[in-house]
Design a protein around this motif. Sequence first.
Motif, PDB file in Angstrom:
ATOM      1  N   SER A   1      56.881  54.436 -37.942  1.00  0.00           N
ATOM      2  CA  SER A   1      55.471  54.304 -37.581  1.00  0.00           C
ATOM      3  C   SER A   1      54.695  53.854 -38.814  1.00  0.00           C
ATOM      4  O   SER A   1      55.094  54.137 -39.951  1.00  0.00           O
ATOM      5  CB  SER A   1      54.901  55.623 -37.048  1.00  0.00           C
ATOM      6  N   ILE A   2      53.579  53.130 -38.576  1.00  0.00           N
ATOM      7  CA  ILE A   2      52.680  52.700 -39.655  1.00  0.00           C
ATOM      8  C   ILE A   2      51.292  53.219 -39.315  1.00  0.00           C
ATOM      9  O   ILE A   2      50.720  52.863 -38.274  1.00  0.00           O
ATOM     10  CB  ILE A   2      52.648  51.169 -39.807  1.00  0.00           C
ATOM     11  N   ASN A   3      50.758  54.062 -40.191  1.00  0.00           N
ATOM     12  CA  ASN A   3      49.434  54.656 -39.972  1.00  0.00           C
ATOM     13  C   ASN A   3      49.317  55.263 -38.571  1.00  0.00           C
ATOM     14  O   ASN A   3      48.291  55.134 -37.903  1.00  0.00           O
ATOM     15  CB  ASN A   3      48.334  53.627 -40.198  1.00  0.00           C
ATOM     16  N   GLY A   4      50.394  55.916 -38.127  1.00  0.00           N
ATOM     17  CA  GLY A   4      50.366  56.581 -36.833  1.00  0.00           C
ATOM     18  C   GLY A   4      50.691  55.701 -35.654  1.00  0.00           C
ATOM     19  O   GLY A   4      50.729  56.187 -34.519  1.00  0.00           O
ATOM     20  N   GLU A   5      50.948  54.400 -35.861  1.00  0.00           N
ATOM     21  CA  GLU A   5      51.297  53.483 -34.776  1.00  0.00           C
ATOM     22  C   GLU A   5      52.821  53.368 -34.710  1.00  0.00           C
ATOM     23  O   GLU A   5      53.455  52.841 -35.622  1.00  0.00           O
ATOM     24  CB  GLU A   5      50.665  52.106 -34.991  1.00  0.00           C
TER      25      GLU A   5
ATOM     26  N   VAL B   1      48.891  45.950 -36.022  1.00  0.00           N
ATOM     27  CA  VAL B   1      50.153  46.427 -35.456  1.00  0.00           C
ATOM     28  C   VAL B   1      49.916  46.607 -33.969  1.00  0.00           C
ATOM     29  O   VAL B   1      49.132  47.473 -33.562  1.00  0.00           O
ATOM     30  CB  VAL B   1      50.605  47.740 -36.120  1.00  0.00           C
ATOM     31  N   ASP B   2      50.574  45.770 -33.183  1.00  0.00           N
ATOM     32  CA  ASP B   2      50.354  45.769 -31.730  1.00  0.00           C
ATOM     33  C   ASP B   2      48.862  45.610 -31.416  1.00  0.00           C
ATOM     34  O   ASP B   2      48.292  46.328 -30.577  1.00  0.00           O
ATOM     35  CB  ASP B   2      50.898  47.052 -31.099  1.00  0.00           C
TER      36      ASP B   2
ATOM     37  N   THR C   1      50.646  53.869 -44.608  1.00  0.00           N
ATOM     38  CA  THR C   1      51.629  54.946 -44.694  1.00  0.00           C
ATOM     39  C   THR C   1      52.724  54.682 -43.668  1.00  0.00           C
ATOM     40  O   THR C   1      52.474  54.704 -42.458  1.00  0.00           O
ATOM     41  CB  THR C   1      50.980  56.312 -44.442  1.00  0.00           C
ATOM     42  N   VAL C   2      53.935  54.444 -44.160  1.00  0.00           N
ATOM     43  CA  VAL C   2      55.074  54.151 -43.302  1.00  0.00           C
ATOM     44  C   VAL C   2      55.965  55.388 -43.259  1.00  0.00           C
ATOM     45  O   VAL C   2      56.404  55.879 -44.304  1.00  0.00           O
ATOM     46  CB  VAL C   2      55.875  52.935 -43.829  1.00  0.00           C
TER      47      VAL C   2
ATOM     48  N   LEU D   1      59.447  64.934 -40.574  1.00  0.00           N
ATOM     49  CA  LEU D   1      58.385  63.995 -40.232  1.00  0.00           C
ATOM     50  C   LEU D   1      58.169  64.024 -38.731  1.00  0.00           C
ATOM     51  O   LEU D   1      59.121  64.211 -37.968  1.00  0.00           O
ATOM     52  CB  LEU D   1      58.735  62.570 -40.675  1.00  0.00           C
ATOM     53  N   GLU D   2      56.947  63.816 -38.315  1.00  0.00           N
ATOM     54  CA  GLU D   2      56.621  63.761 -36.890  1.00  0.00           C
ATOM     55  C   GLU D   2      56.018  62.398 -36.567  1.00  0.00           C
ATOM     56  O   GLU D   2      55.024  61.988 -37.169  1.00  0.00           O
ATOM     57  CB  GLU D   2      55.640  64.872 -36.522  1.00  0.00           C
ATOM     58  N   LEU D   3      56.623  61.707 -35.626  1.00  0.00           N
ATOM     59  CA  LEU D   3      56.164  60.388 -35.219  1.00  0.00           C
ATOM     60  C   LEU D   3      55.738  60.438 -33.755  1.00  0.00           C
ATOM     61  O   LEU D   3      56.466  60.998 -32.920  1.00  0.00           O
ATOM     62  CB  LEU D   3      57.263  59.335 -35.391  1.00  0.00           C
TER      63      LEU D   3
END
Length: 303
Positions: A205-209, A226-227, A236-237, A278-280
């Motif tokens: 994920s990137i910045n929560g995406e 992103v999308d 943040t990756v 980590l949580e995605l």
Amino acid sequence: MCGMSQQPPVRSSPRRPSRPDASMSLLTNVMDHSLDEGYAEAAARKKEAGRSGLPKTLRAKLGLAAGLVLAAGVVTVGAAQARVAAPVVAKERQELIDRINRETDSADKLEGKVDSLRTEVGDIQHRALDQHGGKRGELVGVLSGAVAVHGPGVKLVVDDAKSAEIGGGTGPRESAGFSDTGRVRDRDMQRVVNGLWQSGAEAISINGERLTALSAIRAAGDAILVDNRPLVPPYTVLAVGDGQRLSTRFQNSPDGLYLHALQENFGIRTKISAEKNLELPAAPSVTVRTARPSNEKTEKGTK
């Protein structure tokens, strides 16, 4: 008798008759010279000026005064026109602001509706995977980004250089034609993500995406999308995988070395660390447009 010599009689020159007013010489002088010499000179200069025109200094002063009067008139007219046009401009500006606010509110409502529908579709997909896929369906959901995941992995933070100005020297960005080499670009993030996938990441994920197989990382001006969702630095990756091993493999990969070169040559700031948990989040929606399950093809062939 002595004779006496006879002398011719002496003739006196004829005397100029005196003026009748000879006894009034003081009054005569006053009448003949009634003006003082200074007045006479001033009168002569004035008479001369009347014949030859105004003096140069006076003409220059009059010209300057006329120019100042003209400039003052122009400024006054401009101020009057601006004062008349100001209410019209202010009204048009306020109308434009109101229109922008209305369109922004409408866009926000539509975006909220889209997010709600995406969440609904995602929930339906998750339930379908749980009902029909079992463990295999759960694994497919994790790999496709359809479900939220957690576990060990790598946290990588990428940020613009402090100055974000044109860098010097040569490096991997010079040939790409970027003018601002201190700013993180979409191509940089594409290489970072691809390098993490190749190094063994199971979810990113990137910045929560959350990223999926259908995700796109693009640029819109200086912003990274992103999308189609704009992101702001720092980026943040989060990558779920074997934390320390994933970190080492990425840093030794060509994409990790590329990121290191950006840091060394252009001041782009990076920080990588192995994390225990980590949580995605799940992707908003995963839409399959073309692919079909293989058993569906078999059933159709049997029919």
